[in-house]
Design a protein around this motif. Structure first.
Motif, PDB file in Angstrom:
ATOM      1  N   GLY B  40      48.188  50.323  30.412  1.00  0.00           N
ATOM      2  CA  GLY B  40      48.160  49.321  29.347  1.00  0.00           C
ATOM      3  C   GLY B  40      49.380  48.134  29.676  1.00  0.00           C
ATOM      4  N   MET B  41      49.950  48.169  30.849  1.00  0.00           N
ATOM      5  CA  MET B  41      50.956  47.259  31.382  1.00  0.00           C
ATOM      6  C   MET B  41      50.423  46.111  32.134  1.00  0.00           C
ATOM      7  N   GLY B  42      49.110  46.025  32.481  1.00  0.00           N
ATOM      8  CA  GLY B  42      48.834  44.664  33.155  1.00  0.00           C
ATOM      9  C   GLY B  42      49.185  44.908  34.639  1.00  0.00           C
ATOM     10  N   LEU B  43      48.937  43.889  35.486  1.00  0.00           N
ATOM     11  CA  LEU B  43      49.220  44.046  36.767  1.00  0.00           C
ATOM     12  C   LEU B  43      50.609  43.151  37.017  1.00  0.00           C
ATOM     13  N   LYS B  44      51.487  44.055  37.742  1.00  0.00           N
ATOM     14  CA  LYS B  44      52.978  43.313  38.042  1.00  0.00           C
ATOM     15  C   LYS B  44      52.981  42.861  39.374  1.00  0.00           C
ATOM     16  N   LEU B  45      53.541  41.758  39.741  1.00  0.00           N
ATOM     17  CA  LEU B  45      53.584  41.271  41.130  1.00  0.00           C
ATOM     18  C   LEU B  45      54.909  41.779  41.810  1.00  0.00           C
ATOM     19  N   ILE B  54      55.743  34.966  56.499  1.00  0.00           N
ATOM     20  CA  ILE B  54      56.460  34.187  55.272  1.00  0.00           C
ATOM     21  C   ILE B  54      55.820  35.413  54.213  1.00  0.00           C
ATOM     22  N   THR B  55      57.302  35.829  53.613  1.00  0.00           N
ATOM     23  CA  THR B  55      57.013  36.858  52.315  1.00  0.00           C
ATOM     24  C   THR B  55      57.979  36.522  51.326  1.00  0.00           C
ATOM     25  N   ASP B  56      57.855  36.716  49.989  1.00  0.00           N
ATOM     26  CA  ASP B  56      58.852  36.620  49.064  1.00  0.00           C
ATOM     27  C   ASP B  56      58.619  37.545  47.854  1.00  0.00           C
ATOM     28  N   LYS B  57      59.583  37.461  47.230  1.00  0.00           N
ATOM     29  CA  LYS B  57      59.669  38.495  46.023  1.00  0.00           C
ATOM     30  C   LYS B  57      58.879  38.213  44.870  1.00  0.00           C
ATOM     31  N   GLY B  58      58.083  39.094  44.134  1.00  0.00           N
ATOM     32  CA  GLY B  58      57.589  38.844  42.991  1.00  0.00           C
ATOM     33  C   GLY B  58      58.338  39.256  41.689  1.00  0.00           C
ATOM     34  N   GLU B  59      57.634  39.774  40.707  1.00  0.00           N
ATOM     35  CA  GLU B  59      58.521  40.264  39.485  1.00  0.00           C
ATOM     36  C   GLU B  59      59.383  41.395  39.632  1.00  0.00           C
ATOM     37  N   VAL B  60      58.773  42.390  40.681  1.00  0.00           N
ATOM     38  CA  VAL B  60      59.138  43.661  40.426  1.00  0.00           C
ATOM     39  C   VAL B  60      59.648  44.486  41.814  1.00  0.00           C
ATOM     40  N   PRO B  61      60.180  43.929  42.743  1.00  0.00           N
ATOM     41  CA  PRO B  61      60.394  44.004  44.179  1.00  0.00           C
ATOM     42  C   PRO B  61      61.186  45.110  44.571  1.00  0.00           C
TER      43      PRO B  61
END
Lengths: 110, 114
Positions: B40-45, B54-61
């Motif tokens: 029920g929470m959708g997809l979180k990056l 090259i990498t970078d943080k999303g919402e919930v790293p």
């Protein structure tokens, strides 16, 4: 409050009926709107993409965007049991990350 | 036509254990993503990458790490598993970033931390 709200369902309809799905959102900067379909134990797959306000039709599927009301819809005509899945709305502002709704589970009964 | 391949499909971990979720794509896509999906929470990056190295943080790293040594592979590392990391993890890739970016998802890894 979630940025994108979507009724989790389940939404149960008989085969051949119209399925009506919707999402509301709070961020007025969202410009790009998508619908993904997700079958059980599978990853989402892109179904429809719409830019800004208006309608878009693809076969049995119609996507609508009303930016003034911050409301988007997906309609499935002549629904089939194979349409049974979870439908996720997703949206983004220009250059920003994609924000997903929680998904609505749809059951189409033969 | 494999697309995006994730392994394993299921895993049970004990609290404090570590593991790596594997993701590989054969479409020569530059952009790759890791999401988690809770009911029920959708997809979180969690993390994303715009190309090899090259990498970078999303919402919930927090609690995760990634690396991108090749275009094809984008593994996700959990160092000290916690019950809050119980979720379904999806890897995705795309060929372009932009308004009509189309994400291709793998079939997911269902992880339980007990």
């Amino acid at each position: 409050q979630k940025e994108v709200e979507q009724d989790p369902g389940p939404l149960s309809v008989p085969e051949g009926a119209i399925v009506s799905l919707n999402c509301t959102y709070s961020n007025s900067a969202f410009q790009y709107f998508m619908w993904y379909r997700q079958y059980s134990r599978k990853g989402p797959e892109l179904l429809m993409y719409t830019y800004s306000s208006g309608n878009k039709e693809d076969g049995r599927f119609t996507a609508q965007v009303d930016k003034s009301s911050k409301y988007i819809s997906l309609f499935i005509r002549d629904s089939q049991p194979s349409d049974s899945a979870t439908y996720l709305c997703a949206m983004r502002a220009a250059g920003n990350k994609l924000t997903f709704g929680g998904g609505t589970r749809v059951l189409v009964k033969p | 036509n494999a697309g995006v391949t994730q392994t394993p499909k299921f895993r049970i971990l004990k609290i404090g254990q570590s593991m790596t979720l594997q993701c590989a794509q054969d479409m020569n896509h530059n952009y790759m993503y890791w999401y988690r999906q809770d009911p029920g929470m959708g997809l979180k990056l969690i993390y994303y990458s715009v190309g090899a190295g090259i990498t970078d943080k999303g919402e919930v790293p927090n609690g995760y790490n990634v690396s991108r040594s090749t275009t094809e592979d984008f593994p996700l590392r959990l160092e000290l598993a916690a019950p809050s990391q119980t979720s379904v993890y999806f890897c995705a890739s795309s060929s372009r970033k932009g308004a009509n970016e189309k994400l291709f998802f793998g079939s997911g890894t269902q992880l339980s931390v007990l």
